[in-house]
Design a protein around this motif. Structure first.
Motif, PDB file in Angstrom:
ATOM      1  N   MET A  42      78.907   8.135 -13.848  1.00 13.63           N
ATOM      2  CA  MET A  42      77.944   6.926 -13.701  1.00 13.63           C
ATOM      3  C   MET A  42      77.296   6.034 -14.283  1.00 13.63           C
ATOM      4  O   MET A  42      76.743   5.077 -15.092  1.00 13.63           O
ATOM      5  CB  MET A  42      78.037   6.500 -12.110  1.00 13.63           C
ATOM      6  CG  MET A  42      79.260   6.745 -11.872  1.00 13.63           C
ATOM      7  SD  MET A  42      81.166   6.125 -12.536  1.00 13.63           S
ATOM      8  CE  MET A  42      81.291   4.639 -11.429  1.00 13.63           C
ATOM      9  N   ALA A  43      76.236   7.359 -14.722  1.00 12.77           N
ATOM     10  CA  ALA A  43      74.598   7.066 -15.002  1.00 12.77           C
ATOM     11  C   ALA A  43      74.698   7.306 -16.845  1.00 12.77           C
ATOM     12  O   ALA A  43      73.441   7.479 -17.350  1.00 12.77           O
ATOM     13  CB  ALA A  43      73.070   7.230 -14.195  1.00 12.77           C
ATOM     14  N   GLY A  44      75.639   8.603 -16.798  1.00  7.70           N
ATOM     15  CA  GLY A  44      75.845   8.991 -18.235  1.00  7.70           C
ATOM     16  C   GLY A  44      75.566  10.224 -18.064  1.00  7.70           C
ATOM     17  O   GLY A  44      74.847  10.611 -19.694  1.00  7.70           O
ATOM     18  N   PHE A 142      77.133   0.976 -17.791  1.00  9.72           N
ATOM     19  CA  PHE A 142      77.864   1.233 -18.767  1.00  9.72           C
ATOM     20  C   PHE A 142      79.260   0.808 -18.089  1.00  9.72           C
ATOM     21  O   PHE A 142      79.358  -0.078 -17.414  1.00  9.72           O
ATOM     22  CB  PHE A 142      78.964   2.685 -18.489  1.00  9.72           C
ATOM     23  CG  PHE A 142      77.966   3.649 -19.255  1.00  9.72           C
ATOM     24  CD1 PHE A 142      77.616   3.783 -20.551  1.00  9.72           C
ATOM     25  CD2 PHE A 142      76.986   4.484 -17.707  1.00  9.72           C
ATOM     26  CE1 PHE A 142      76.672   4.288 -21.062  1.00  9.72           C
ATOM     27  CE2 PHE A 142      76.200   5.276 -18.942  1.00  9.72           C
ATOM     28  CZ  PHE A 142      76.070   5.277 -20.120  1.00  9.72           C
ATOM     29  N   ASP A 143      79.991  -0.152 -18.838  1.00 13.07           N
ATOM     30  CA  ASP A 143      80.907  -1.371 -18.351  1.00 13.07           C
ATOM     31  C   ASP A 143      81.837  -0.750 -17.199  1.00 13.07           C
ATOM     32  O   ASP A 143      82.453  -1.690 -16.986  1.00 13.07           O
ATOM     33  CB  ASP A 143      81.662  -1.595 -19.645  1.00 13.07           C
ATOM     34  CG  ASP A 143      82.630  -0.942 -20.764  1.00 13.07           C
ATOM     35  OD1 ASP A 143      82.394   0.324 -20.494  1.00 13.07           O
ATOM     36  OD2 ASP A 143      83.231  -1.052 -21.209  1.00 13.07           O
ATOM     37  N   LYS A 161      72.958  -8.872 -23.313  1.00 20.52           N
ATOM     38  CA  LYS A 161      73.865  -8.580 -24.283  1.00 20.52           C
ATOM     39  C   LYS A 161      73.908  -7.496 -24.108  1.00 20.52           C
ATOM     40  O   LYS A 161      74.061  -6.415 -22.969  1.00 20.52           O
ATOM     41  CB  LYS A 161      72.442  -7.841 -25.416  1.00 20.52           C
ATOM     42  CG  LYS A 161      71.436  -6.984 -25.119  1.00 20.52           C
ATOM     43  CD  LYS A 161      70.322  -6.203 -25.667  1.00 20.52           C
ATOM     44  CE  LYS A 161      70.789  -6.807 -27.338  1.00 20.52           C
ATOM     45  NZ  LYS A 161      69.450  -6.029 -28.167  1.00 20.52           N
ATOM     46  N   ARG A 162      75.241  -6.829 -25.449  1.00 23.12           N
ATOM     47  CA  ARG A 162      76.025  -5.959 -25.012  1.00 23.12           C
ATOM     48  C   ARG A 162      75.908  -4.905 -26.778  1.00 23.12           C
ATOM     49  O   ARG A 162      75.384  -5.278 -27.186  1.00 23.12           O
ATOM     50  CB  ARG A 162      77.081  -5.985 -25.524  1.00 23.12           C
ATOM     51  CG  ARG A 162      78.604  -5.036 -25.291  1.00 23.12           C
ATOM     52  CD  ARG A 162      79.803  -6.031 -25.536  1.00 23.12           C
ATOM     53  NE  ARG A 162      81.167  -4.887 -25.365  1.00 23.12           N
ATOM     54  CZ  ARG A 162      81.086  -4.555 -26.769  1.00 23.12           C
ATOM     55  NH1 ARG A 162      81.079  -4.829 -27.569  1.00 23.12           N
ATOM     56  NH2 ARG A 162      82.474  -4.136 -26.378  1.00 23.12           N
ATOM     57  N   CYS A 163      75.682  -3.251 -26.411  1.00 22.51           N
ATOM     58  CA  CYS A 163      75.641  -2.597 -27.243  1.00 22.51           C
ATOM     59  C   CYS A 163      76.462  -1.553 -26.744  1.00 22.51           C
ATOM     60  O   CYS A 163      76.841  -1.145 -25.835  1.00 22.51           O
ATOM     61  CB  CYS A 163      73.614  -2.263 -26.958  1.00 22.51           C
ATOM     62  SG  CYS A 163      72.552  -3.769 -26.961  1.00 22.51           S
ATOM     63  N   ILE A 164      76.199  -0.285 -27.982  1.00 22.60           N
ATOM     64  CA  ILE A 164      77.114   0.426 -28.193  1.00 22.60           C
ATOM     65  C   ILE A 164      75.903   1.655 -28.245  1.00 22.60           C
ATOM     66  O   ILE A 164      74.797   1.409 -28.701  1.00 22.60           O
ATOM     67  CB  ILE A 164      77.847   0.709 -29.681  1.00 22.60           C
ATOM     68  CG1 ILE A 164      78.921  -0.403 -29.672  1.00 22.60           C
ATOM     69  CG2 ILE A 164      79.053   1.714 -29.856  1.00 22.60           C
ATOM     70  CD1 ILE A 164      79.722  -0.604 -28.268  1.00 22.60           C
ATOM     71  N   GLY A 170      79.231  13.110 -29.100  1.00 22.38           N
ATOM     72  CA  GLY A 170      79.527  11.590 -29.598  1.00 22.38           C
ATOM     73  C   GLY A 170      80.865  10.056 -30.027  1.00 22.38           C
ATOM     74  O   GLY A 170      81.202   9.756 -30.013  1.00 22.38           O
ATOM     75  N   GLU A 171      80.825  10.255 -27.811  1.00 23.04           N
ATOM     76  CA  GLU A 171      81.184   9.503 -27.569  1.00 23.04           C
ATOM     77  C   GLU A 171      81.157   7.812 -27.724  1.00 23.04           C
ATOM     78  O   GLU A 171      79.687   7.976 -27.685  1.00 23.04           O
ATOM     79  CB  GLU A 171      81.615   9.676 -25.479  1.00 23.04           C
ATOM     80  CG  GLU A 171      82.322  10.285 -25.811  1.00 23.04           C
ATOM     81  CD  GLU A 171      83.039  11.509 -24.251  1.00 23.04           C
ATOM     82  OE1 GLU A 171      83.494  12.236 -23.594  1.00 23.04           O
ATOM     83  OE2 GLU A 171      81.596  11.454 -23.376  1.00 23.04           O
ATOM     84  N   LYS A 172      81.699   6.797 -27.817  1.00 24.03           N
ATOM     85  CA  LYS A 172      81.109   5.779 -28.405  1.00 24.03           C
ATOM     86  C   LYS A 172      81.363   4.850 -26.698  1.00 24.03           C
ATOM     87  O   LYS A 172      82.036   4.532 -26.379  1.00 24.03           O
ATOM     88  CB  LYS A 172      81.415   4.958 -29.231  1.00 24.03           C
ATOM     89  CG  LYS A 172      81.342   5.380 -30.148  1.00 24.03           C
ATOM     90  CD  LYS A 172      80.876   4.573 -31.883  1.00 24.03           C
ATOM     91  CE  LYS A 172      80.248   5.248 -33.117  1.00 24.03           C
ATOM     92  NZ  LYS A 172      79.379   5.475 -33.560  1.00 24.03           N
TER      93      LYS A 172
END
Length: 187
Positions: A42-44, A142-143, A161-164, A170-172
């Protein structure tokens, strides 16, 4: 601009939590929740496979002096963390030259849904604005992380804002950013 941070002598309290610097003796508690599937993602970050991985990160927390341990008062057990991280994203000219940090958090899965993280985050917001005189804080999720979104909403942050973000694999992934200004706090 990233505000200075050193939480090494800071102890905060809420009704149910002691919010304090990490100690080497917290290793078992940290590993206990960091190894659980679904927590770190959930936190990456991935679940910790070995206690040595948790020890390495715990040592970074202690040395960095910017991550709080969340200890349950009644059990004297660490169940999560809240960090005041360096910001990696520009949030607008309005904030140029002002002091802020990005707040990030993680909580043991067995304690989800009990209101503990909003309790901790709101206490740390109060500390940052009243004691450290930060001008603003940012927060992101994360969304797909609706639990984190709820904490952010309960803490009064507003969407900016929204960012990628591209992961190490390599996952977006879509990150949603929020800001809380000192003069607009509700805590």
């Amino acid at each position: 601009m990233n505000a200075k941070v050193d939480i090494s002598d800071v102890i905060l309290e809420t009704d149910r939590l002691i919010i304090r610097p990490w100690k080497a003796t917290d290793l078992e508690d940290f590993y206990e929740y960091a190894k659980v599937d679904g927590v770190g993602q959930m936190a990456g970050w991935n679940p910790h496979a070995l206690i040595e991985e948790s020890k390495e990160i715990l040592d970074m927390f202690i040395k960095g002096k910017n991550v709080f341990a969340l200890e349950l008062k009644d059990k004297h057990k660490v169940i999560g963390s809240v960090g005041l991280e360096e910001m990696e994203v520009a949030i607008g000219e309005k904030y140029d030259g002002l002091n802020g940090r990005e707040i990030g958090y993680v909580l043991s899965k067995e304690h989800w849904g009990r209101g503990l993280m909003p309790e901790a985050v709101n206490r740390i917001i109060k500390f940052c604005f009243e004691n450290e005189h930060y001008d603003y804080l940012i927060c992101s999720h994360f969304d797909y992380n609706n639990q984190s979104k709820r904490v952010i909403e309960k803490s009064g942050f507003r969407f900016i804002k929204r960012c990628i973000k591209t992961s190490e694999k390599g996952e977006k992934k879509v990150l949603l950013y929020y800001v809380l200004d000192k003069n607009k706090t509700s805590v």
